[in-house]
Design a protein around this motif. Structure first.
Motif, mmCIF file in Angstrom:
data_model
loop_
_atom_site.group_PDB
_atom_site.id
_atom_site.type_symbol
_atom_site.label_atom_id
_atom_site.label_comp_id
_atom_site.label_asym_id
_atom_site.label_seq_id
_atom_site.Cartn_x
_atom_site.Cartn_y
_atom_site.Cartn_z
ATOM 1 N N MET A 247 -10.564 47.518 20.160
ATOM 2 C CA MET A 247 -10.792 46.636 19.012
ATOM 3 C C MET A 247 -12.012 45.802 19.357
ATOM 4 O O MET A 247 -12.064 45.205 20.437
ATOM 5 C CB MET A 247 -9.597 45.717 18.794
ATOM 6 C CG MET A 247 -8.346 46.471 18.388
ATOM 7 S SD MET A 247 -6.983 45.335 18.114
ATOM 8 C CE MET A 247 -5.633 46.493 17.927
ATOM 9 N N GLY A 248 -12.968 45.760 18.429
ATOM 10 C CA GLY A 248 -14.180 45.022 18.740
ATOM 11 C C GLY A 248 -14.774 44.366 17.522
ATOM 12 O O GLY A 248 -14.376 44.632 16.387
ATOM 13 N N VAL A 249 -15.724 43.475 17.776
ATOM 14 C CA VAL A 249 -16.528 42.917 16.694
ATOM 15 C C VAL A 249 -17.772 43.801 16.583
ATOM 16 O O VAL A 249 -18.070 44.560 17.511
ATOM 17 C CB VAL A 249 -16.893 41.441 16.981
ATOM 18 C CG1 VAL A 249 -15.643 40.582 16.911
ATOM 19 C CG2 VAL A 249 -17.558 41.272 18.335
ATOM 20 N N THR A 254 -22.872 47.643 18.326
ATOM 21 C CA THR A 254 -24.340 47.756 18.377
ATOM 22 C C THR A 254 -24.820 47.711 19.829
ATOM 23 O O THR A 254 -25.727 48.430 20.212
ATOM 24 C CB THR A 254 -25.028 46.637 17.558
ATOM 25 O OG1 THR A 254 -24.455 45.386 17.919
ATOM 26 C CG2 THR A 254 -24.859 46.836 16.081
ATOM 27 N N ARG A 255 -24.168 46.904 20.658
ATOM 28 C CA ARG A 255 -24.611 46.826 22.061
ATOM 29 C C ARG A 255 -24.222 48.079 22.831
ATOM 30 O O ARG A 255 -24.983 48.565 23.659
ATOM 31 C CB ARG A 255 -24.028 45.592 22.730
ATOM 32 C CG ARG A 255 -24.665 44.336 22.189
ATOM 33 C CD ARG A 255 -24.347 43.146 23.048
ATOM 34 N NE ARG A 255 -24.523 41.932 22.285
ATOM 35 C CZ ARG A 255 -23.944 40.776 22.565
ATOM 36 N NH1 ARG A 255 -23.143 40.685 23.594
ATOM 37 N NH2 ARG A 255 -24.162 39.733 21.816
ATOM 38 N N ALA A 282 -23.555 49.644 7.884
ATOM 39 C CA ALA A 282 -23.286 51.053 7.607
ATOM 40 C C ALA A 282 -24.049 51.928 8.611
ATOM 41 O O ALA A 282 -23.570 52.975 9.050
ATOM 42 C CB ALA A 282 -23.687 51.380 6.170
ATOM 43 N N GLU A 283 -25.215 51.461 8.986
ATOM 44 C CA GLU A 283 -26.050 52.172 9.949
ATOM 45 C C GLU A 283 -25.336 52.319 11.313
ATOM 46 O O GLU A 283 -25.356 53.379 11.937
ATOM 47 C CB GLU A 283 -27.367 51.376 10.104
ATOM 48 C CG GLU A 283 -28.305 51.793 11.200
ATOM 49 C CD GLU A 283 -28.891 53.168 10.961
ATOM 50 O OE1 GLU A 283 -28.835 53.648 9.823
ATOM 51 O OE2 GLU A 283 -29.366 53.767 11.953
ATOM 52 N N THR A 284 -24.676 51.243 11.740
ATOM 53 C CA THR A 284 -23.942 51.290 13.015
ATOM 54 C C THR A 284 -22.794 52.295 12.910
ATOM 55 O O THR A 284 -22.529 53.058 13.848
ATOM 56 C CB THR A 284 -23.370 49.890 13.354
ATOM 57 O OG1 THR A 284 -24.414 48.929 13.215
ATOM 58 C CG2 THR A 284 -22.792 49.835 14.743
ATOM 59 N N HIS A 285 -22.126 52.271 11.771
ATOM 60 C CA HIS A 285 -21.019 53.195 11.518
ATOM 61 C C HIS A 285 -21.493 54.642 11.681
ATOM 62 O O HIS A 285 -20.882 55.448 12.387
ATOM 63 C CB HIS A 285 -20.532 52.936 10.084
ATOM 64 C CG HIS A 285 -19.184 53.481 9.772
ATOM 65 N ND1 HIS A 285 -18.978 54.785 9.417
ATOM 66 C CD2 HIS A 285 -17.958 52.894 9.746
ATOM 67 C CE1 HIS A 285 -17.697 54.987 9.180
ATOM 68 N NE2 HIS A 285 -17.057 53.847 9.377
ATOM 69 N N VAL A 422 -36.746 48.136 10.751
ATOM 70 C CA VAL A 422 -35.866 46.967 10.644
ATOM 71 C C VAL A 422 -34.536 47.248 11.347
ATOM 72 O O VAL A 422 -33.937 48.304 11.162
ATOM 73 C CB VAL A 422 -35.602 46.599 9.167
ATOM 74 C CG1 VAL A 422 -34.512 45.543 9.054
ATOM 75 C CG2 VAL A 422 -36.886 46.115 8.513
ATOM 76 N N VAL A 423 -34.092 46.297 12.162
ATOM 77 C CA VAL A 423 -32.798 46.420 12.831
ATOM 78 C C VAL A 423 -31.710 45.782 11.962
ATOM 79 O O VAL A 423 -30.686 46.392 11.683
ATOM 80 C CB VAL A 423 -32.842 45.746 14.222
ATOM 81 C CG1 VAL A 423 -31.476 45.812 14.903
ATOM 82 C CG2 VAL A 423 -33.913 46.394 15.099
#
Ligand code: AMP
Length: 499
Positions: A247-249, A254-255, A282-285, A422-423
């Protein structure tokens, strides 16, 4: 075991059945069994009672993350007390407010903060507890005061958690035994947690996510936790091959994506990655799925309500959404006193056993946000998409009104985030003499990202009133420990921009 206590009776069920089972493993330290967890919780409960904690008394706790701190949470509830965890980042000056507001019977702090806290403890007994378990609390426990069972039912308070308070004073959300237990039992089933699970626990335990979602769900499932003092990408990568869930934030994800050790092979033993507490891009997903083969399950909750919605365990986990209302949780989207049509944006309200009992000693605030018929006005703007997935658009207080038009920051952020280089971005409203508020974008990106390029790229993508009047390119966005972007800090930083 502990039949007298609604929450602890259930949390200790696996400890009663399989006391020798490992609850926590830690790198370089011995494993701790379920029995050890609850034996220690009971001993702490006895110690707190001897120190004067009566049923309903608050016990304020500001300590580093440790298994002893988890035992302390269980011990406070077992003693009939109300657990009141405080963010370790709070300074002594900030603690003064919380201790004055909550008037705890006992305060437990880090040994290094003791000298600062004693003068503001207002007669409360002060113990200390260090990250390694040493300190005066455990010395008192070693003397072995006996635990006297105290009856605690579903409606009794188990905890008060102060909201992060980005506007005005922090409010203490009162959570009952039923609030916590009903939500965690449901989550255990919804996310299929069982004795076969090993949960990576790297979240802080002063917040609902790490304390109630992660810890309670693991205990209720009889699952093991890989208990980490904090977020360390190397340690998480090392843990994954023998773990099943995390479980994470969003910042965890991203890290971790920047870690060369994150591969499909490393994550092959994992069955579930959960994200919440702040919006997951959504990009991280998508990137996480590309690298690991797993689709992150995003859910939505808050201090006052525990968890409200979740993407499905089976079925499509849709990026950019927080899924469906959880079993037992009613959810509606309201505008000007009426429920909006599906697809329209409004303020999300929720109702159910998960919803807190009100704000500690703030009846007017409670009346403003918690309706008499049980609906809680979350303050989050959102909508329900055509397939029933809930989409969070942002906090109502972050809504920008420019020239009389509503601008939803998320819509502008999504356009900016899609631009090359863009990040991520944060869009805020800044006081403007003509428009009321002017749209301002704060953008993290590579050297190719400039104010002029962002403005030019958005010119034919967004209506004029939604286009940022100014764009600032920065290295990082300000975030709190739960990964939430601090929009208030950004608004303050740019306050005089259009004067
Ligand atoms: P807290 O009380 O600190 O847990 O913060 C709760 C707030 O975090 C909610 O009211 C939302 O604004 C935000 N939040 C939590 N989970 C999500 C999510 N998955 N997506 C977007 N916002 C979220």
């Amino acid at each position: 075991m502990f039949d007298e206590n609604h929450l602890i009776h259930r949390l200790s069920r696996h400890a009663a059945m399989t006391p020798g089972r490992v609850f926590a493993r830690r790198e370089g330290q011995p494993d701790v069994t379920l029995q050890e967890m609850f034996d220690r919780a009971q001993a702490i409960a006895g110690t707190l009672q001897a120190a004067g904690v009566a049923p309903g008394d608050r016990v304020a706790v500001q300590v580093d993350k440790s298994l002893e701190a988890v035992q302390l949470y269980l011990g406070v509830v077992l003693a009939g007390g109300v657990f009141l965890p405080l963010n370790t980042a709070y300074t002594v000056a900030e603690l003064d407010y919380f201790l004055g507001d909550a008037t705890p019977a006992v305060v437990i702090c880090d040994p290094a903060k003791r000298a600062g806290i004693e003068p503001i403890a207002r007669g409360a007994r002060v113990f200390d507890l260090a990250a390694d378990g040493s300190g005066t609390l455990m010395q008192a426990v070693a003397e072995g005061p006996a635990y006297t069972p105290v009856d605690r039912g579903p409606d009794d308070l188990a905890a008060i958690l102060y909201t992060s308070g980005t506007t005005g004073r922090s409010k203490g959300a009162m959570l009952s035994h039923r609030n916590l237990l009903s939500n965690s039992e449901m989550l255990r089933d919804y996310w299929r947690f069982s004795e076969r699970d090993v949960l990576i626990h790297a979240l802080p335990i002063f917040h609902t996510h790490g304390l109630f979602v992660a810890t309670n769900v693991a205990l209720l499932a009889g699952a093991e936790v890989n208990f980490m003092p904090g977020f360390d990408p190397d340690a998480i990568i090392r843990a994954m091959p023998s773990a099943t869930a995390m479980m994470g934030v969003p910042t965890f994800y991203t890290r971790l994506l920047k870690h060369p050790g994150l591969t499909a092979e490393t994550a092959a033993h994992m069955r579930l990655f959960i994200s919440g507490s702040a919006p997951l891009l959504a990009e991280t997903h998508r990137e996480w799925e590309r690298v690991t083969g797993h689709r992150i399950l995003e859910r939505y909750g808050m201090t006052e309500t525990n968890m409200n919605t979740s993407n499905p365990y089976e079925g499509e986990r849709r990026a950019g959404t927080v899924g469906f209302p959880l079993p037992g949780v009613e959810l509606r989207v309201m505008l000007d006193g009426n429920e909006v049509e599906q697809g329209q944006i409004g303020v999300i309200e929720v109702r159910g056993d998960n919803v807190f009992k009100g704000y500690w000693q703030m009846p007017e605030k409670t009346a403003e946000e918690l309706r008499e018929d049980g609906w809680f006005i979350t303050g989050d703007l959102g909508m329900i998409d055509p397939e029933g997935y809930v989409v969070i658009v942002g906090r109502a207080k972050d809504l920008i009104i420019s020239g009389g038009f509503n601008v939803y920051p998320k819509e502008v952020e999504e356009e900016i985030d899609a631009l090359p280089g863009v990040v991520e971005s944060a869009v805020i409203g800044v006081p403007h003499p003509d428009f009321g508020e002017g749209v301002v974008a704060v953008v993290v990106g590579d050297a190719s990202v400039t104010e002029d390029r962002v403005k030019a790229a958005l010119a034919d993508r967004l209506a004029k009133f939604k286009q940022p009047k100014r764009v600032f390119v920065v290295d990082d966005l300000p975030r709190n420990t739960m990964g939430k972007v601090q929009k208030k800090a950004l608004r303050d930083a740019h306050a005089g921009l259009f004067d």
